[in-house]
Motif scaffolding. Sequence first.
Motif, PDB file in Angstrom:
ATOM      1  N   ILE A  24      15.561  30.918  31.079  1.00 26.81           N
ATOM      2  CA  ILE A  24      15.197  29.775  30.245  1.00 26.81           C
ATOM      3  C   ILE A  24      13.992  30.111  29.379  1.00 26.81           C
ATOM      4  N   ALA A  25      13.027  30.845  29.952  1.00 25.32           N
ATOM      5  CA  ALA A  25      11.849  31.213  29.175  1.00 25.32           C
ATOM      6  C   ALA A  25      12.228  32.081  27.976  1.00 25.32           C
ATOM      7  N   ALA A  26      13.156  33.020  28.191  1.00 27.71           N
ATOM      8  CA  ALA A  26      13.593  33.855  27.072  1.00 27.71           C
ATOM      9  C   ALA A  26      14.275  33.018  25.997  1.00 27.71           C
ATOM     10  N   THR A  27      15.089  32.064  26.428  1.00 25.94           N
ATOM     11  CA  THR A  27      15.759  31.199  25.460  1.00 25.94           C
ATOM     12  C   THR A  27      14.741  30.372  24.673  1.00 25.94           C
ATOM     13  N   VAL A  28      13.743  29.841  25.359  1.00 29.74           N
ATOM     14  CA  VAL A  28      12.724  29.059  24.672  1.00 29.74           C
ATOM     15  C   VAL A  28      11.977  29.918  23.659  1.00 29.74           C
ATOM     16  N   TYR A  35      11.524  18.044  24.779  1.00 25.67           N
ATOM     17  CA  TYR A  35      12.840  18.099  24.134  1.00 25.67           C
ATOM     18  C   TYR A  35      13.291  19.543  23.930  1.00 25.67           C
ATOM     19  N   VAL A  36      12.394  20.407  23.464  1.00 22.35           N
ATOM     20  CA  VAL A  36      12.752  21.812  23.257  1.00 22.35           C
ATOM     21  C   VAL A  36      13.134  22.468  24.579  1.00 22.35           C
ATOM     22  N   PHE A  37      12.391  22.178  25.627  1.00 22.25           N
ATOM     23  CA  PHE A  37      12.692  22.775  26.930  1.00 22.25           C
ATOM     24  C   PHE A  37      14.058  22.330  27.436  1.00 22.25           C
ATOM     25  N   LEU A  38      14.339  21.037  27.383  1.00 23.97           N
ATOM     26  CA  LEU A  38      15.635  20.551  27.865  1.00 23.97           C
ATOM     27  C   LEU A  38      16.782  21.079  27.005  1.00 23.97           C
ATOM     28  N   LEU A  39      16.545  21.203  25.703  1.00 21.34           N
ATOM     29  CA  LEU A  39      17.577  21.765  24.840  1.00 21.34           C
ATOM     30  C   LEU A  39      17.863  23.217  25.216  1.00 21.34           C
ATOM     31  N   CYS A  40      16.809  23.992  25.459  1.00 19.93           N
ATOM     32  CA  CYS A  40      17.004  25.388  25.835  1.00 19.93           C
ATOM     33  C   CYS A  40      17.646  25.509  27.210  1.00 19.93           C
ATOM     34  N   VAL A  41      17.399  24.560  28.100  1.00 15.97           N
ATOM     35  CA  VAL A  41      18.070  24.567  29.402  1.00 15.97           C
ATOM     36  C   VAL A  41      19.573  24.422  29.222  1.00 15.97           C
TER      37      VAL A  41
END
Length: 1610
Positions: free
Chosen positions: A1195-1199, A1372-1378
């Motif tokens: 998830i961190a990489a996606t963010v 919002y960005v975190f949940l989207l990347c999840v």
Amino acid sequence: MNERRLMQPGSLLLPPATNWFCSSSVDSREEDRLLVAGAFKSIVLYRIPVGPEAPTVLKSIYHSGSKVLHVRLFPDASHPQFGSFLLASSDLGGVTLYNIETGVASLQHNEHGAGCVHGVCWSISSSSNEVSAVSVGAAGTLVVWNIDLNITRKVYLNPSQRTNVLQAPQPDVTLTLVEPVPGVDNAVVVAAQKVIIIVDIKNGRVLHQLRGHDQPIYCLRWWMPRDSAAVSPFPHASAVNHRAEALRDCSDGAVKTGDGEGNSSYFASSDLGGNVFLWDVDRRRYVYRTQITGSTKGGGGRSYRPTTQHCALAWHDNCLLTNTVAGVIVSLPLTENSAATCVSVNHDSVTTTCVSEPPLKKSSDDWRSSTSSWRSNNVGPDKKSAQENGGNSAELKPQVIHREHSRVVFNLNVIGSTLVSCGHDRNLIGYSLDINKVQFCLPTLGGAVHSIAFDPRDSSWLALGLQEDCVKLVKLNSSPPLRSKLISNGIRGKVLALSWHPKEDGFLLFGTSEGQVGIANVNTGKVTPFSFFHQRPVYKVEWAPAVLANVYPEFTKSLCAYSFGDREIAMRNANVPMADPVKLTKVSSLPGQASEFSFSHDHEYFAIGCQDGSISVYRSSDLAVLVKIVVVRKTIQHLLWKPTFSPGIGESNTSYVLAVASSDSKICLLDLTNTLPEQSKNFDDFQVTATKKNGSISTETIEAETDVPSWQPLIVSTCTRELCGHTSRVVYLSFSLCNPNLLASASYDHTCQVWDSISGEQIGNYRAHLSRLYRVEFSPSEPGLLFSFGEENCVHQWKLADLKDKSPPAKILKVKDIKPKIAVVCENEPKREVIQTKLSSKSDVKPKNAKHNEASSAGAASKRTPTHKSLFPLLHEASCYKRSFNLLSIMCLYEQSKLEEQLNKKAEQLSVEQMLEAAEEDGISSSLLPVALGSASAHYPAVLDALGDAVLDADDPVPSEEHLRTYVNFYGSPDQTAEFLEQQIASHMASKNLLAAAPLQLWRGTSEALVRHAISTKTVTADVVVQALHFSRQLGEVACEAYARQLAAAGDPLTASSYLVMANKVTEAIELLQLHKLYRESLMLAKTRRPCSKELHESIARSFANHCLHEGSLDIAAVLLASLGDASEAAGMLCRRGDPSSLTVGGLLYSREDHPLAQATLLEALRTAGYRGQLDKVLPTVLTVAPQYKWFSLIAATVREITALVAAVKVEDAEGKSRSSSPGCKSSSRGTAVDGKAALSHSGSIADVPENGSVEAQENTRKSSEEKISEKTEENISDHDTLGTKMNRSDADSASSTSDDRRGTNSEAILAEIYSRKTFLVSSVEGDDEDVLQRIMTLWSGDLKATEMTSAHAAISAALSSSLKPSTFKQYVFLLCVEITKMLLCLGGTTEVDSVASSTKQQEEEKKDAVDVEAAATALRSALQLTVDWNRFDQLFEVVHILLPKGVDEPPMILSPLFNCGCDHKPHAAAALLCKLYCLTEHIQRDKRYCTPFVSSVQTSVDPSILRESVTDNDSETNSHNGGSVGTLDTAAIGDNSSEVKPASNGTTISNISSKVASTSCDSENDGTCRDEIISLAREVAEGCGAGDEAKVKRIFDDISTLLHKLNIQ
């Protein structure tokens, strides 16, 4: 008057009580049956019914922070201008005009200054139609306010002055009442204490003075006959009163109120002595007098002895109504010219006696001639009067109207035939004078309601716990309505908690603010208190069966009474109220910081909430803890189990759903239906296993055995559903018994919210409260009816179906937000105002209580305890860093405590012989020392290397080792504390601060050196002298102790502790410092003077930690607990802070102690870090101790990648803003972040076009912009080629080499296409461009295998709920990347399948099976749902272009399973949704460059043919480039919709979006309907919106989003 305009949302079931001791605080109007009452700081408007039903509370108007004393309705409801207005006066000198339909204050004057306004009335001139408001107050002031002109005029009155018109205030005169004279213009009756004055307000002349009262006048009421033929209020009166004619004297210009036919004007008055007078104004004297007396026991039988007697007055036809001191309403017999009488009303009888005085004053001759006959006549005055009036004595006897009131009555009003009365008992009673029957009895509230409870056996009974030390019982469906009963005898304190007995009839359990718990029998009114009192308020009581039934069998005979107070839960035997209760926190291992408890519906389980946010669920039979819930970090406010019984359904399947309300703004729902029975069975199995090994099932025995593992409860760290929406803490919850899926919540944000507990949907929001709420309850019998109350003195009743709002407001509505702006009167400056318009001024009226508030604040400040200057400046200097310094100190102290513990254990293993042998040698070896040497700061370098990156921010300075050494030495061992103390004393001495050094020297035992130094330097003080005396005289100890007590009483505990130490009272000094919360000083004193008392050190440190906990200093509390070696408690304190760094350190402490909360805490730290955008900061540290959370790195990489891409888009947009300077030019970037109405207006700006410029200027501007576009096109064609697209240079050249008009537009379109495709692609290592999804998969490939993707997806789905609604952009960005991470994990095998060309068919099938298309589609839907709900166009545009960077015809390779799913290779519904959203955003963003209806009102003249050809070329170019991929939208279906193209002045093309949406496949008829609606709305965007219609465009875009939501997102 419009009834709807008067009504407000919901209604007041129990309104606030009417203000006491004022006869005009209530007014009525018979025409529309309105009753208005002043209730503390508000005005309540009622509609009085005709029949036997409760009055309707129409509205409550807030009155600007001051108490309402008098209210007056305009007498004529049909008046076109003032019929809907009323006057109100306050205790701070203001008179305000209110519109009762809108509740708005229109005008106000403050001519009375800060004094109280004692009366107000209307004055209406029949000749000039002039409307004025007359008010009276102190200093003999009468103010006439012309409302039409909005001007005021003052008149000063003094009955003792002969001068008619006075020019100065009269300090000794107080005017108390004012009433208009009916039928006479500009005349009013004024009460000046004991004298009645009739005044002409036009010229200020006093017309008459009426004297006779010997007590201050309380009430005035005019006789207003309904029958115009009525002569007087006396029975058997003749048409012409010859005696009155003989005595009448009109020679001095007296006011005439008669009609010329013998009718006189009468009014009645009463005073505070119980005297009632009837006055004839024309004869200027009273014609009737009586005195009201009565028993001191009212209808309720309660004794009441007031110092004064308030007699309210009212007329009903010719009957004068009044009341006694006990609240009995009577009708007085009126006998003209009779002797003064005394009416005595006892409990069961009414008597009239004569007062021995002449009946009336006559002329001297008449008096002398009648004296003898009066004295000699044997017939009494009463009998004689009766004989003169026809001998009808029954007619002259006083009649009792009713005895419904139990105390004195302050107001009487007659509306039609209904007598409305209110008084000291706070009941508003309506009585029908025609049928002699009570119509209604409405209870009102004089204070706040603190608790509410419905009788489970009879839901019509409602119990209210009041602030006035009583319980009010209300019968909701009684006849007359709302009958009430008050229980107060034996109750001590505010009633904070109530609970009805579920089986026995009429027993009510209550708890008070004084710690009392008792049982009230509502049938008899008897209160049975329990003997044991809590030391603090009781916040909850509940009936339930006994817990630990095998231990306390005597409690099992009936239900037990449970109470919560002192952070303890007590179980009481209801049959033995004198017995001691069982404190469950002492007999079992229940948490000591409890804040709430609740039994399940079947009483099988027992939940306890704590201040740290944790919840423990116990089994009731043996109090075995089964589950521990850690879903919130703040104090638990309410726990509620979902009911399983519904009146219409009956008992349903057993379920255990727990609703949790805390000091946080969210509500958590936990479904424990399967968990609790399973854990109960596991505990039984554990006990059986332990019994076989130990022969006993005692839990204590099991825990004492080291070889048998102890029972560990199940840790639940995620909730089933979160309900988010409130903006402040939620304090109470209520499930509906009629529909258990409905949940209501009360919050400090002043609103009640109703939820669907299954779906989490917000159903309705009630916003009529103006203060913090305490409680909300569903009606147990009527579906959709709710009751709520808060700090206001009223109970609201409202229906769910009537609510218009769905969710709470973003801003908390406070009282100051509804204060109107009022036009202030300027004396003698006429201002013609129209009342119907809302008058306002630039400056608000300043509240008159500002001075009072300042005085209160000053008084409060003067009572504060004097603060002391710290004795430890080195400690505060060392701790000047951020909280990260405390986190590092905690870990250093922890490492030091562990080291000391190991050495102490090693020393304990030595025998006495070994110690003696070692002592005989030269010295004991260092290996035998029981105490570890060195400071905790020795661990600082290692701790800083391990936790520095996770704890310290990038801009934080690194704390020095010297500062940390000073800090930890203070909390370290006594030797280390002594080192700190020596350093601190040296610092004080160097700065010559002997006052601070004196107590430290004394504590250390080296005060002699201080004394010698003071003598040598001549700086001796009183403290030094006392210390010197301590060394020489024993008497000094007694003196020091006595002086210490005096200092402590005077509020100087620090100096007092020094004298106690000098008196060898060290323990008392420590206790004194703790009592005054000087914990640092007490800890230092204990460690220096009692270094071996570790129990004392620990006790002080724990008290200090608890104090820090209640003060909110959680980090200091954690430091103290860490210094004691209690790592688990320190971790709990850090976890309550809630920030990622504190959670990380808390999780590390838990993990090193092998605590069961370690994993849950570390997971919460990662979740919180993700929500706050700090995942990269704490992730490496967490993974060192919890490698199972390795999937968080995905998830961190996606963010990181998504954030970097969006940042690059914004930078590219900033660089491309200069390319949009020409008319119609589109911005070069699609990723502009905008907000509000500008969300659709950032690109395509035409602000540079001259609005009124010449044709030549526009032509020059166009040519200049075309040259720039041509240059930029040449520069960027090469860039476009390097990005791997198939657009060649000839296409761009041909597009820019057309005619002048077409070339500009086509060049702009090509530029827009180039930059839109460029900014949403990233460059790979090989130099090619790739989509961000492929880049993320490439980054994963080094750490994640294809076989691990399924397990990672399962872990993410279990730990991160997709139902959470974001409240911040980072969240919002975190949940989207999840969601994007979950989608990529489900599609993980796609890259390998497509990249290996030589794969066998079997290998392809295996990898194809590994791809979970449905799960990926679900994740894609969730991501799109999240973006649509976020409601930001720029974010929606970015997301769809990140997922489809090359358009809908060339999706990323990783998404191919979604675009080629099934046997027919059709796109999945989620992929179709993504394509539609892409087309929608493309259409809105592209067409702005032609029409730009979103920014400017400037219109450009563009040829429709050029516009159509440009779009057609652009679309055909895109089709030839993309080639029409399989599964994408059919772009070939786009035709030449030239008929839809409009000029730029009123629209833009719609062919692209309409054709693409029309070409999508619809699986059902409903889908087709939605598609048609989308096309229609998109066409409305194009054709119906002109320049500047931002609001309409925004609305249409919202409608399109809603339709897409309905079409594809379930």
